[in-house]
Write a protein that holds these residues in place. Structure first.
Motif, PDB file in Angstrom:
ATOM      1  N   UNK A 133      14.918 -29.854  18.407  1.00 23.56           N
ATOM      2  CA  UNK A 133      14.065 -30.955  17.978  1.00 23.56           C
ATOM      3  C   UNK A 133      13.842 -31.947  19.122  1.00 23.56           C
ATOM      4  N   UNK A 190      -5.617 -23.651  12.790  1.00 18.56           N
ATOM      5  CA  UNK A 190      -6.249 -24.039  11.529  1.00 18.56           C
ATOM      6  C   UNK A 190      -7.153 -22.922  11.003  1.00 18.56           C
ATOM      7  N   UNK A 224       6.133 -33.433  22.840  1.00 12.46           N
ATOM      8  CA  UNK A 224       5.058 -34.175  22.152  1.00 12.46           C
ATOM      9  C   UNK A 224       4.785 -35.475  22.892  1.00 12.46           C
ATOM     10  N   UNK A 225       5.856 -36.128  23.333  1.00 13.76           N
ATOM     11  CA  UNK A 225       5.681 -37.387  24.048  1.00 13.76           C
ATOM     12  C   UNK A 225       4.895 -37.180  25.350  1.00 13.76           C
ATOM     13  N   UNK A 260       3.939 -23.997  15.127  1.00 13.21           N
ATOM     14  CA  UNK A 260       2.977 -24.665  14.254  1.00 13.21           C
ATOM     15  C   UNK A 260       2.911 -26.166  14.500  1.00 13.21           C
ATOM     16  N   UNK A 261       4.017 -26.734  14.921  1.00 14.36           N
ATOM     17  CA  UNK A 261       4.008 -28.167  15.225  1.00 14.36           C
ATOM     18  C   UNK A 261       3.244 -28.473  16.507  1.00 14.36           C
ATOM     19  N   UNK A 262       3.411 -27.598  17.506  1.00  8.68           N
ATOM     20  CA  UNK A 262       2.897 -27.895  18.842  1.00  8.68           C
ATOM     21  C   UNK A 262       1.502 -27.354  19.116  1.00  8.68           C
ATOM     22  N   UNK A 263       1.249 -26.132  18.664  1.00  6.61           N
ATOM     23  CA  UNK A 263       0.077 -25.408  19.162  1.00  6.61           C
ATOM     24  C   UNK A 263      -1.204 -25.748  18.421  1.00  6.61           C
ATOM     25  N   UNK A 284      -5.281 -20.264   9.241  1.00 10.56           N
ATOM     26  CA  UNK A 284      -4.902 -20.624   7.876  1.00 10.56           C
ATOM     27  C   UNK A 284      -6.095 -20.629   6.932  1.00 10.56           C
ATOM     28  N   UNK A 323      10.352 -33.104  20.633  1.00 10.62           N
ATOM     29  CA  UNK A 323       9.955 -34.511  20.684  1.00 10.62           C
ATOM     30  C   UNK A 323       9.552 -34.905  22.098  1.00 10.62           C
ATOM     31  N   UNK A 366       0.438 -17.753   5.642  1.00  8.37           N
ATOM     32  CA  UNK A 366       1.103 -18.606   6.631  1.00  8.37           C
ATOM     33  C   UNK A 366       1.318 -17.801   7.919  1.00  8.37           C
ATOM     34  N   UNK A 424       2.771 -34.782  25.892  1.00  7.46           N
ATOM     35  CA  UNK A 424       1.386 -34.504  25.500  1.00  7.46           C
ATOM     36  C   UNK A 424       0.635 -35.806  25.266  1.00  7.46           C
ATOM     37  N   UNK A 425       1.321 -36.736  24.591  1.00  8.20           N
ATOM     38  CA  UNK A 425       0.741 -38.033  24.292  1.00  8.20           C
ATOM     39  C   UNK A 425       0.420 -38.810  25.557  1.00  8.20           C
TER      40      UNK A 425
END
Lengths: 297, 126
Positions: free
Chosen positions: A167, A216, A174-175, A195-198, A219, A171, A284, A177-178
């Motif tokens: 995790x 997306x 993601x930071x 799924x969280x990142x891509x 899905x 995190x 999924x 990336x931001x």
């Protein structure tokens, strides 16, 4: 602009058995692409080709329009790389490894280095060989990102990490990336991390690119159809439909993946094959992976 | 407002975010003019890609539910969009159809479905 470009990439370890058989896809600046495939599918090979650690047997790989082998220095300065089996020199201390990297990269960000060192609670004096697997990976991540690379290649970066270290890794990514809009190509067996990142998924199987789609779309524009076994060769009938991507004979029914939404899938089965008792549903990512790469041997 | 996402869900993450914000507005937990976290803040909070949050916000903005004021932030619209009543009914019909199918499949009698709806309505108002 294409930041990473794989074009008809072939690779074989020994003649006659190609691991990669013509892979083409590219990443635009700021894109995050999850690379999926079974063990041995060639994910690590693709990453290493992009790092210039190996040479394609046919086709080309370019980063920033450059050749990762011919322009190795230019490319490496703009790329960060973390892999599961990365080995850091055991006899060095954390501080020494960081200093070594700092000297190699003109764009090194000491503020970011300090922040990550504190966040990961890494002691500069600690020798690499005394670190846990998770801590060693964190040192590798720090060294891969503190020069603020434009591209990150993450090859199974969370492999062998416990859930909290994983995790933490997410995190941090993601930071980044931001803050910088880094372009990221990463592989992982943890579907939830993917799924969280891509934003996009590239799935390779038997040396070819089976899927290259936004997450997306996977899905919303793909479905799983459960089709009862009927008379005749249902599997081939299904495969004959142009929207049908794969079929798998399972205990309960024939499982087929369709490249369209469930409603349309149902109507195609009714009109095309006169099948009125199918069950069509969105799917999924994890199930899609199993259906697609588990279904063909 | 607390958002929760489930990466393994069949519903795309951006839709999960949209749905929860819409639910919060519908239930009065988010009032007109309330400020939302920036898409970057929310991405860090939920540990998901910032572009995914941006996609959810863009879509909500397109639907007129939220507005972004340059340099100030993102807010729930002061004037929520007027949806064509026929369309609204049509959309509800789809949701109702799914609910009824699910109830029939699981053998839940209609009376229990009504009971559940009432219970949820109370939950939303809280």
């Amino acid at each position: 602009m294409k930041v990473i470009d794989f074009s008809d990439v072939h690779y074989s370890y020994k003649q006659g058995s190609d691991v990669l058989r013509g892979i083409s896809f590219s990443l635009e600046a700021g894109e995050v692409v999850g690379l999926l495939g079974k063990n041995g599918a060639g994910k690590t090979t693709l990453m290493r080709l992009a790092m210039g650690m190996m040479v394609t047997s046919q086709g080309s790989v370019q980063l920033f329009g450059l050749d990762p082998r011919r322009d190795a220095l230019d490319v490496k300065r703009r790329v960060g790389y973390v892999s599961e089996d990365q080995v850091l020199p055991e006899f060095l201390s954390v501080g020494e490894i960081i200093r070594l990297h700092r000297g190699l990269f003109p764009t090194w960000d000491e503020g970011l280095e300090r922040r990550l060192r504190e966040r990961f609670a890494l002691s500069p004096k600690a020798k690499i060989k005394t670190l846990s697997k998770g801590q060693a990976r964190q040192v590798a991540l720090l060294c891969a990102v503190a020069h603020r690379p434009e591209v990150l290649l993450l090859d199974e970066p969370a492999g062998g990490l416990d859930p909290s270290a994983r995790r933490e890794f997410l995190e941090t990514s993601i930071r980044l990336l931001n803050e910088a809009g880094t372009t990221i190509l990463f592989s992982s067996h943890y579907m939830s991390d993917v799924e969280r990142m891509a934003g996009r998924i590239a799935m390779i199987h038997e040396g070819r690119l089976l899927i290259d789609n936004s997450l997306d779309d996977l899905r919303e524009k793909y479905s799983l159809a459960l089709v009862p076994r009927g008379s005749g060769d249902r599997q081939n009938q299904l495969l004959g439909l142009k929207e049908c991507l794969s079929v798998r004979d399972q205990a309960d029914a024939i499982h087929a993946i369709f490249r369209c939404e469930p409603e349309r899938c149902r109507s195609i089965l009714e009109k095309g094959l006169d099948i009125h008792n199918s069950f069509c549903t969105p799917i999924a990512l994890e199930d899609m992976f199993i259906e697609l790469v588990g279904g063909r041997s | 407002m607390e958002l929760h996402i489930n990466p393994g869900d069949e519903l795309p993450i951006y839709r999960q975010i949209m749905r929860q914000i819409i639910d919060a507005v519908a239930g009065g937990r988010l009032q007109a003019g309330a400020q939302l976290p920036s898409h970057r803040e929310l991405a860090e909070q939920l540990v998901i890609a910032p572009l995914t949050v941006k996609k959810a916000y863009d879509e909500l903005e397109r639907q007129g539910l939220i507005v972004t004021q340059r340099g100030k932030g993102t807010f729930i619209s002061e004037r929520l969009p007027d949806v064509d009543p026929a369309k609204r009914r049509e959309r509800l019909r789809d949701a109702a159809q799914r609910l009824l199918s699910q109830a029939a499949l699981s053998g839940v009698p209609l009376a229990d479905v009504f009971g559940l709806l009432e219970e949820m309505q109370k939950g939303m108002e809280r």
